[in-house]
Design an enzyme around this catalytic site. Structure first.
Site, short mmCIF file in Angstrom:
data_model
loop_
_atom_site.label_atom_id
_atom_site.label_comp_id
_atom_site.label_asym_id
_atom_site.label_seq_id
_atom_site.Cartn_x
_atom_site.Cartn_y
_atom_site.Cartn_z
CB CYS A 122 24.60 15.37 7.55
SG CYS A 122 23.89 16.91 8.16
CG ASN A 156 40.65 9.20 11.28
OD1 ASN A 156 41.73 9.05 11.84
ND2 ASN A 156 40.52 9.28 9.97
CD GLU A 157 43.39 12.10 8.77
OE1 GLU A 157 44.63 12.10 8.83
OE2 GLU A 157 42.75 11.70 7.77
CD GLU A 315 46.41 8.70 11.16
OE1 GLU A 315 46.79 8.87 9.97
OE2 GLU A 315 45.23 8.54 11.47
CD1 TRP A 323 47.74 8.15 1.68
CD2 TRP A 323 48.18 10.28 1.15
NE1 TRP A 323 48.23 8.76 2.81
CE2 TRP A 323 48.51 10.07 2.52
CE3 TRP A 323 48.38 11.55 0.59
CZ2 TRP A 323 49.02 11.08 3.32
CZ3 TRP A 323 48.89 12.56 1.40
CH2 TRP A 323 49.19 12.31 2.75
CD GLU A 363 44.62 4.89 3.92
OE1 GLU A 363 45.17 6.00 3.91
OE2 GLU A 363 43.96 4.47 4.90
CE LYS A 364 45.53 -3.63 -3.26
NZ LYS A 364 44.57 -2.57 -3.65
CG HIS A 366 49.45 4.32 4.22
ND1 HIS A 366 50.30 4.38 5.31
CD2 HIS A 366 49.04 5.59 4.00
CE1 HIS A 366 50.38 5.65 5.72
NE2 HIS A 366 49.63 6.39 4.94
#
EC number: 3.2.1.23
Length: 691
Positions: A122, A156-157, A315, A323, A363-364, A366
């Site tokens: 939050c 991040n994002e 990125e 994904w 994400e192994k 990715h």
């Protein structure tokens, strides 16, 4: 200004690097040394470090461990590799979630989340804000004077929303500040409908699937509040960093704006020194990559336009993602082409997620520069190293500008309002797709474009395309009217000028504040089923010189020409012969109006005529094959022309002069370019632009 200072004077070259997560490999110190060897081999000069490292930096509350990060940053710098140092607020450690459950988000259903994922926190939580302040202060105290730091990568994002009691109260305070009184709020939201009138501020809550969600002004204001709350938290993160070293720039990596619509990114411009974003195209899902190239060119242009200067590609993937619906490998040439597409549209970096593939978790698989095999003898590594060589020779392009004389109006408030409205085509109004289709016509013609919002300065443009400007305030209407009167060309469409800034319908006839500018009155609008078709019949001798019939689909607006000249009419249905395309002369300029949704054959032909009529400079005065485009960056003395082939086939382009040199070889480019599949050529010529 046609040449901007480099983003960092420490590294005044094209930045090439990746997200680096050494906290995943602390159990094996040899990995760091091998990574550094490989980074140098790949021509990497920058890393983003520590993005999700909170648990490694503070494994227990109040017990900090920075020694491992000291070693990583020192070793990077000793080897000529600089870094963006991240604040780790994108994901908090488990101990915090369980000791202070208030830091976890509450969903629209009013249920608090469990620990997990990213950004599950939050932004209003006093505990989370305090923990973030402590962490960021310690990072700044320890590293803000490090010779290798380029700036701060904040979080991040950013994304998502929270519906906890803190956020509910924050929303009410935000509304009080905006409206002042409940009477003003009730009017703006038109709450007498369905007897939804509020009589006390405490009655107002955020939209919910099992509560209020049908008051469009309410929904719109909640989205605005979420953006403002996120920006407030970002400012909270930045404050301790700037307090200790105000000279270090800050950025936060943003996401692709189509489809992500959760935050109005333009509002971040005032608090960030550098705009950066993460690009993940789905290449090779069709015979031609044009559609995907258009979408990502649009994104690049939007992020460049936010601050009007070069941005960072923070990125991208050097190979595939894990994904997307289909994880497709980049075909030969695509890594260089897609990376330099970002540079062509204003990026001063190419960076990846991530440097080394994770061994486990979500994400192994990715894509990364270093695969699980752990060495440089891979196709992907060779592609990255080849690009590194190209980028190393592009120092002179750093800081150069994109001289756009055309703008596409794409505004978040308008987007939110359109997509929430229940109107002519609830099976798909397709606002974002429509904007991309108009942009695509300019892309195909090789016209540099800015992507602007309603609050931006529009006086410098010759042409503004404003598809579906559904939400148009009186102020915006006056601004566009003045633009046309002063000699500009406006392109408007159906479903424009319908509501004001609080999502209340304009009275007195649509398109409301644009009626005088467009010179039409739109009486009715209908949605078409997928099998329905109509046509635009061009009038003989029309000023654009277009002939024949163009297919229309999805949306037809029934309009009356008031001061506008009719260029074409509907072919069929009961409104056959009614205006479908008009132009209105106003002052020194003109405004075109499309009453119906048209396809790419018409849009390509239309925008070519409009651009030429307005005297807009194209990058190349040459025929560009379908799927081939040209983009330019300039310093006012030299133009750097990027000719890019997304067609899926070999192509040839005849140049419009003999003064071109091949940027990579220094040799004359000749009269014709040969572009391989996924090919790109960078050319240099004396500048055709001036400041």
């Amino acid at each position: 200004m046609l040449k901007h200072p480099p983003i960092s004077s420490k590294l005044p070259v094209m930045m090439h690097g990746a997200d680096y997560n050494p906290d995943q490999w602390l159990h094996d110190p040899k990995v760091l040394e091998e990574d550094i060897r490989l980074m140098k081999l790949a021509g990497c000069n920058v890393m983003s470090v520590g993005i999700f490292a909170w648990a490694a930096l503070e494994p227990e509350e109040g017990k900090f461990n920075f020694e491992w990060l000291d070693r990583v940053l020192d070793r990077l710098y000793e080897n000529g590799i600089y870094f963006w140092l991240a604040t780790p607020s994108g994901a908090r450690p488990a101990w915090m979630s369980y000791k202070y459950p208030e830091v976890l988000r509450v969903g629209p259903n009013r249920v608090r989340n469990l620990h997990g994922h990213r950004h599950n926190h939050c932004y209003s939580s006093p505990v989370y804000r305090e923990k973030t302040r402590i962490m960021n202060t310690k990072l700044a105290e320890r590293y803000s004077k490090h010779p290798g730091i380029l700036g701060w990568h904040v979080s991040n994002e950013y994304g998502g929303e929270c519906h906890c009691d803190y956020c509910q109260e924050g929303f009410r305070e935000w509304l009080k500040k905006k409206y002042g009184t409940l009477d003003a709020l009730n009017h703006a939201w038109w709450t007498p409908f369905w007897s939804h009138t509020y009589t006390d501020w405490s009655q107002i809550e955020s939209p919910s699937p099992h509560g209020e969600n049908a008051v469009h002004g309410h929904n719109l204001d909640w989205r605005r509040y979420v953006t403002d709350r996120t920006i407030d938290f970002c400012k909270h993160e930045i404050a301790p960093l700037k307090a200790i070293n105000p000279d270090l720039p800050v950025t936060t990596n943003m996401m692709e704006v189509i489809p992500f619509d959760g935050l109005d990114y333009r509002k971040f411009a005032d608090i960030l020194d550098v705009i950066s974003w993460d690009a993940y195209p789905t290449w090779h899902d069709a015979e031609s990559d044009k559609k995907e190239a258009v979408k990502f060119a649009f994104n690049h242009d939007l992020f460049r336009t936010i601050k009007g200067k070069p941005f960072l590609l923070m990125e991208s993937t050097p190979s595939l993602t894990n994904w997307q619906p289909v994880s497709k490998l980049k075909r030969p040439g695509m890594h260089k082409l897609s990376s330099l597409q970002a540079v062509a549209h204003g990026s001063d970096s190419v960076q990846y997620f991530q440097w080394r593939k994770s061994r486990g978790s979500s994400e192994k698989f990715h894509g990364a520069v270093v695969d699980h095999v752990g060495h440089e003898h891979t196709r992907v590594f060779r592609d990255v190293a080849e690009l590194g060589e190209t980028l190393a020779n592009m120092k002179e392009i750093v800081g150069t500008s994109t001289p756009a004389e055309v703008a596409v109006l794409f505004d978040w408030d308008n987007r939110w309002a359109i997509n929430d409205a229940q109107g002519p085509r609830n099976m798909g109004i397709h606002y974002e797709r429509t904007v991309l289709e108009h942009y695509a016509a300019l892309w195909q013609y090789g016209v540099p474009v800015d992507i602007i919002g309603i609050e931006d300065d529009i006086s410098k443009y010759k042409v503004i395309s404003a598809p579906m400007l559904y939400m148009c305030s009186e102020e915006t209407g006056r601004k566009l009217e003045q633009f046309v009167e002063n000699g500009g060309t406006l392109v408007g469409t159906y479903w424009s000028g319908v509501v004001d800034e609080t999502d209340l319908c304009h009275l007195g006839g649509f398109p409301g504040p644009l009626r005088r500018t467009l010179g039409i009155w739109a009486e009715e609008i209908e949605g078409l089923y997928p099998h329905d078709k109509n046509g635009l019949v061009m009038n003989e001798g029309n000023r654009l010189g277009l002939t024949g019939v163009y297919e229309t689909h999805e949306i037809c607006e029934l309009a009356h020409a008031e001061t506008a000249q009719v260029l074409g009419v509907y072919e069929g249905d009961f409104y056959a012969g009614c205006p479908a395309l008009t132009v209105n002369e106003l002052g020194k300029g003109r405004a075109y109006y499309m009453a119906t949704r048209l396809k790419s054959d018409f849009l390509d032909a239309f925008y070519r005529k409009v651009v030429d009529e307005a005297g807009v400079k194209r990058v190349l005065n040459a025929d560009l094959p379908e799927g081939v485009t040209a983009q330019v960056r300039t310093d006012g003395e030299r133009d750097y022309v990027f000719v890019m082939n997304f067609s899926g086939a070999e192509q040839r382009v005849k140049l419009d002069g003999s003064d071109y040199a091949d940027f990579e070889t220094g040799q004359s480019a000749g009269e014709e370019l040969l572009l391989n599949v996924n090919g790109i050529k960078i050319l240099v010529r004396p500048s055709r632009y001036s400041g």
